[in-house]
Motif scaffolding. Structure first.
Motif, PDB file in Angstrom:
ATOM      1  N   LYS A  38      25.511 -13.172   2.995  1.00 29.09           N
ATOM      2  CA  LYS A  38      26.661 -13.418   3.865  1.00 29.09           C
ATOM      3  C   LYS A  38      26.284 -14.352   5.005  1.00 29.09           C
ATOM      4  CE  LYS A  38      28.608  -8.759   3.237  1.00 29.09           C
ATOM      5  NZ  LYS A  38      28.978  -7.508   3.951  1.00 29.09           N
ATOM      6  N   SER A  42      29.527 -13.440   9.790  1.00 28.78           N
ATOM      7  CA  SER A  42      30.309 -12.447   9.053  1.00 28.78           C
ATOM      8  C   SER A  42      29.754 -11.047   9.275  1.00 28.78           C
ATOM      9  CB  SER A  42      30.305 -12.761   7.557  1.00 28.78           C
ATOM     10  OG  SER A  42      30.945 -13.986   7.291  1.00 28.78           O
ATOM     11  N   SER A  49      34.303  -4.741  13.267  1.00 27.86           N
ATOM     12  CA  SER A  49      35.386  -4.158  12.488  1.00 27.86           C
ATOM     13  C   SER A  49      35.100  -2.698  12.151  1.00 27.86           C
ATOM     14  CB  SER A  49      35.598  -4.971  11.207  1.00 27.86           C
ATOM     15  OG  SER A  49      36.567  -4.375  10.382  1.00 27.86           O
ATOM     16  N   THR A  71      34.995 -21.225   5.738  1.00 27.02           N
ATOM     17  CA  THR A  71      34.176 -20.070   5.387  1.00 27.02           C
ATOM     18  C   THR A  71      34.889 -18.746   5.670  1.00 27.02           C
ATOM     19  OG1 THR A  71      32.155 -21.325   5.850  1.00 27.02           O
ATOM     20  CG2 THR A  71      31.955 -18.924   5.794  1.00 27.02           C
ATOM     21  N   ARG A  73      38.214 -18.385   7.090  1.00 26.18           N
ATOM     22  CA  ARG A  73      39.670 -18.427   6.931  1.00 26.18           C
ATOM     23  C   ARG A  73      40.348 -17.504   7.933  1.00 26.18           C
ATOM     24  NH1 ARG A  73      40.581 -19.448   0.427  1.00 26.18           N
ATOM     25  NH2 ARG A  73      38.957 -21.060   0.273  1.00 26.18           N
ATOM     26  N   SER A  76      40.590 -11.914   6.762  1.00 28.81           N
ATOM     27  CA  SER A  76      41.045 -10.727   6.037  1.00 28.81           C
ATOM     28  C   SER A  76      39.951 -10.154   5.133  1.00 28.81           C
ATOM     29  CB  SER A  76      42.298 -11.045   5.212  1.00 28.81           C
ATOM     30  OG  SER A  76      42.058 -12.121   4.323  1.00 28.81           O
ATOM     31  N   ASP A  77      39.052 -11.018   4.643  1.00 26.73           N
ATOM     32  CA  ASP A  77      37.959 -10.529   3.796  1.00 26.73           C
ATOM     33  C   ASP A  77      36.911  -9.752   4.583  1.00 26.73           C
ATOM     34  OD1 ASP A  77      39.145 -11.718   1.625  1.00 26.73           O
ATOM     35  OD2 ASP A  77      37.900 -13.524   1.688  1.00 26.73           O
ATOM     36  N   LEU A  78      36.985  -9.839   5.921  1.00 28.91           N
ATOM     37  CA  LEU A  78      36.001  -9.172   6.773  1.00 28.91           C
ATOM     38  C   LEU A  78      36.520  -7.856   7.326  1.00 28.91           C
ATOM     39  CD1 LEU A  78      34.814 -12.325   8.774  1.00 28.91           C
ATOM     40  CD2 LEU A  78      33.779 -11.313   6.726  1.00 28.91           C
ATOM     41  N   GLY A  79      37.725  -7.468   6.920  1.00 26.07           N
ATOM     42  CA  GLY A  79      38.282  -6.196   7.369  1.00 26.07           C
ATOM     43  C   GLY A  79      38.945  -6.234   8.726  1.00 26.07           C
TER      44      GLY A  79
END
Length: 245
Positions: A38, A42, A49, A71, A73, A76-79
């Protein structure tokens, strides 16, 4: 822990020239370098998060802005619930000056500030809960070091920080040191306005934190286990990679 977005927002410091990680940072931000599978930043956002902080303000500058957007955006992919990008002066005028860039984005929320290149295994959940229940002052994350050379040792009484010592590369003594995660109430921006640049032309984070220590309202939580300032040298960056591999 259920955290309401109006109570606290995360602020991740993603600027800086990253010269200590050259040549890896010639074409990208140090916070975007991979740690295991990662990007470094992130992992920092993910830690916030997991502590219930779902609204994140990420400070970046124009040199690598498009890479951040490509990378991370919308986050949302990180919670996270929201990930907002805040512009930072690429010249770097000190951490308090960088933090000041978010003042128009946080309203009366408290903020948790995290350096985008410091990683640790321990959870932030209990420190954040303690901070949100505090009536006055700031809170820091500290860690014990057997050799605190080059760091700012914290003089403590109970869980209060009474004094912050200057960095000294020749002081090889054990100490609690702050590791670059700071929690502030909304009055932090008024205190930043009172700071004057140091001899190196920057506002200094320890001068900001000393204002809380002088009032007796600066507390800390000590993390346990592994942690690393992955952006401080190539050898430590490689150690962080090994840890997550």
């Amino acid at each position: 822990m259920e955290v309401k977005s109006r109570e606290v927002k995360g602020v991740v410091l993603g600027g800086g020239r990253g010269t200590r990680l050259a040549p890896l940072t010639e074409r990208t931000s140090k916070q975007l370098l991979p740690i295991g599978d990662k990007p470094m930043v992130s992992r920092v956002i993910g830690q916030l998060s997991r502590a219930g902080i779902r609204d994140i303000l990420l400070l970046i500058d124009q040199r690598h802005a498009s890479q951040y957007l490509d990378t991370l955006r919308d986050g949302s992919d990180l919670g996270v619930q929201s990930l907002s990008y805040v512009w930072q002066n690429p010249d770097g005028k000190g951490l308090p000056t960088a933090i000041n860039q978010v003042r128009n984005h946080v309203g009366d929320s408290k903020i948790v500030v995290a350096c985008g290149d410091v990683l640790f295994d321990d959870s932030l959940e209990k420190p954040v809960e303690y901070f949100l229940n505090k009536q006055l002052g700031a809170h820091a994350i500290g860690a014990f070091m057997r050799d605190s050379a080059g760091y700012s040792p914290l003089v403590t009484h109970g869980n209060h920080i009474t004094e912050i010592l200057d960095k000294d590369k020749n002081r090889h003594t054990p100490a609690i040191v702050d590791i670059g995660t700071y929690m502030y109430p909304p009055d932090v921006f008024n205190k930043i306005d009172q700071l004057k640049p140091s001899e190196r032309g920057e506002t200094e984070i320890w001068e900001l934190n000393k204002k809380y220590a002088a009032k007796g309202t600066y507390t800390y939580s000590q993390i346990n286990g592994w942690w690393i300032d992955a952006g401080s040298s190539l050898s430590l960056y490689e150690e962080a990679n090994d840890h997550y591999s």
